[in-house]
Every structure is written in C-alpha cells, then in structure tokens.
Design an enzyme around this catalytic site. Structure first.
Site, PDB file in Angstrom:
ATOM      1  N   CYS A  57      55.065  20.070  59.397  1.00  0.00           N
ATOM      2  CA  CYS A  57      54.416  20.729  60.724  1.00  0.00           C
ATOM      3  C   CYS A  57      52.801  19.940  60.676  1.00  0.00           C
ATOM      4  O   CYS A  57      52.341  19.942  59.812  1.00  0.00           O
ATOM      5  CB  CYS A  57      54.392  22.086  60.585  1.00  0.00           C
ATOM      6  N   TYR A  88      56.040  18.301  73.293  1.00  0.00           N
ATOM      7  CA  TYR A  88      56.412  18.946  72.080  1.00  0.00           C
ATOM      8  C   TYR A  88      57.645  19.512  71.992  1.00  0.00           C
ATOM      9  O   TYR A  88      58.396  19.470  71.164  1.00  0.00           O
ATOM     10  CB  TYR A  88      55.475  20.138  71.990  1.00  0.00           C
ATOM     11  N   GLU A 100      56.488  14.256  63.885  1.00  0.00           N
ATOM     12  CA  GLU A 100      55.202  14.875  64.077  1.00  0.00           C
ATOM     13  C   GLU A 100      54.220  14.133  63.150  1.00  0.00           C
ATOM     14  O   GLU A 100      54.276  14.440  61.793  1.00  0.00           O
ATOM     15  CB  GLU A 100      55.277  16.474  63.793  1.00  0.00           C
ATOM     16  N   ASP A 135      61.108  24.246  57.704  1.00  0.00           N
ATOM     17  CA  ASP A 135      60.900  23.569  58.798  1.00  0.00           C
ATOM     18  C   ASP A 135      62.123  22.570  58.884  1.00  0.00           C
ATOM     19  O   ASP A 135      61.832  21.444  57.929  1.00  0.00           O
ATOM     20  CB  ASP A 135      59.762  23.188  59.109  1.00  0.00           C
ATOM     21  N   TYR A 140      60.325  16.775  61.105  1.00  0.00           N
ATOM     22  CA  TYR A 140      59.479  17.070  60.090  1.00  0.00           C
ATOM     23  C   TYR A 140      59.957  16.373  58.804  1.00  0.00           C
ATOM     24  O   TYR A 140      59.445  16.601  57.572  1.00  0.00           O
ATOM     25  CB  TYR A 140      60.021  18.529  59.564  1.00  0.00           C
ATOM     26  N   CYS A 203      51.540  27.515  58.947  1.00  0.00           N
ATOM     27  CA  CYS A 203      51.183  26.508  58.090  1.00  0.00           C
ATOM     28  C   CYS A 203      52.509  26.390  57.119  1.00  0.00           C
ATOM     29  O   CYS A 203      52.207  27.339  56.092  1.00  0.00           O
ATOM     30  CB  CYS A 203      49.811  26.330  57.357  1.00  0.00           C
ATOM     31  N   CYS A 212      49.550  13.140  41.711  1.00  0.00           N
ATOM     32  CA  CYS A 212      49.890  11.881  41.827  1.00  0.00           C
ATOM     33  C   CYS A 212      49.040  10.906  41.314  1.00  0.00           C
ATOM     34  O   CYS A 212      47.800  10.690  41.291  1.00  0.00           O
ATOM     35  CB  CYS A 212      49.647  11.469  43.474  1.00  0.00           C
TER      36      CYS A 212
END
Length: 217
Positions: A57, A88, A100, A135, A140, A203, A212
């Site tokens: 998202c 959208y 997105e 999602d 996505y 969210c 990372c």
C-alpha cells in the site's frame, strides 16, 4: 486497503490485449507536498536524484520516506504496468498491470540511495509475491525501479545482501522485481501524503524484523 474490498484480486499480470485502455490525459493531482511544501513535479533542484519503489500500500510506504532528512519530496502513483494514466480504481481492478509506487526525490549528499534501499527492505516483507500482508493483488508487489545503471547495481547488491540475512532467519526467496523505471503516473490528489491528512488511516506495512546489512562491494 483491504477495507475497500480489494483483497480478492487476480494475481496474474494482464497482457497488452487484456489490459484496460486508459486515457491520453493525466489524472488531476496535487501540486505541492502536503507535509514538506515542496513541488510534486519536476523541475527539481539541480543535483537531486529520484528513486522509485513499490512495497505494498503506497500510503504507508510514502510516509516512511518523507520523514527522512535529505528527502526533498515524495509522491505516490502507478507504474510498472500497461494502462496509461490509470485511475486508482482501475489499478485496483488488477487490469492495468501497474504497481502502487512511491517516487522519492532526494539529495544524495545527505541521504544516499543505499539508505533508501535499506528503508525499503526493512519496512516490508519482500518474499510475499503479489501481496503484502492482507493486501493481495498485482498492485501490491515488491519492486525497485531504477533510473540509472548505478542504481541498478546498488539495488541488486542490496537484494543479495538482504537475501542472505533473510535466509539466515528461515525466510524464503525474495520476489521483488528490479527493473528500469518506466512511466510514472501520479495518483489522485487525495492519495498524496494520505496518512498526513488522515493520521488514523490504514497502513498495512510490516517488516520482517530482519536488518539489512551493508552489501559487499
């Protein structure tokens, strides 16, 4: 964005023949950044660079980047697909092929591209294919869309480094696509900096909890 009923979408990319036609004119959008007050569209200050990423998202993804020192502006939109100037709703139909995405304009003397990549990897799960958490859909998917050969080299090196870190924690292979940036279509005005305008808005991002490492040169 599952609250809008977009969770049951096809996980297959459309073809040129099956994709929606789109339109010639861009979708109207905002002109300035709601938080930073900077321009959303070029021209940008000399010496600044752009990055484009997709990590689920785009509401939550954009917020991560506008909070960083050295970021001049951010914008959300659609890229990686077929349909020109998609809306959208069209992107969420799964019939455009678009992802997105967030475009980040940044000062590399303050925040290097590699730092943006680290934020990208650590703030979502890049092993989930055409989804991010609840999602589900092609829009996505995880992706890095590069603007130069140098960005491509750094993106692939960071992917290899993060894959090793994930494997050590029993995660599967990274499914993120890394490809040259194509056309970017700005999303509608109300999507720009959505979570600043709607602090309690949805969210769905969630990282793996795996740091990372700096990739070996």
């Amino acid at each position: 964005m599952t609250m809008f009923g977009f969770s049951r979408k096809k996980l297959e990319m459309p073809t040129q023949e099956t994709a929606l036609e789109g339109r010639d004119m861009p979708i109207p959008t905002a002109e300035t950044h709601f938080v930073l007050g900077t321009a959303l569209k070029a021209p940008f200050p000399q010496g600044f660079e752009q990055a484009m990423i997709g990590m689920g998202c785009f509401w939550g993804a954009e917020r991560i980047f506008w909070q960083q020192d050295g970021v001049y502006t951010t914008a959300v939109g659609y890229s990686g697909g077929i349909t020109p100037n998609a809306t959208y709703e069209e992107v969420c139909s799964g019939k455009t092929g678009h992802n997105e995405v967030v475009v980040v304009v940044f000062d590399p003397t303050i925040i290097p591209y590699l730092a943006l990549l680290t934020l990208f990897w650590e703030h979502h799960d890049p092993t989930q294919g055409m989804r991010q958490g609840n999602d589900i859909g092609t829009q996505y998917r995880s992706g890095i869309y590069t603007y130069s050969d140098a960005q491509a080299v750094e993106a692939k090196a960071s992917q290899a480094a993060y894959q090793s870190a994930l494997a050590a924690r029993n995660y599967g292979p990274i499914t993120s696509e890394i490809t040259s940036a194509g056309p970017f279509y700005y999303a509608e005005a109300h999507h720009q900096q959505y979570l600043a305008k709607n602090p309690d808005g949805y969210c769905g991002l969630g990282g793996t909890g795996v740091s990372c490492p700096v990739p070996h040169s």
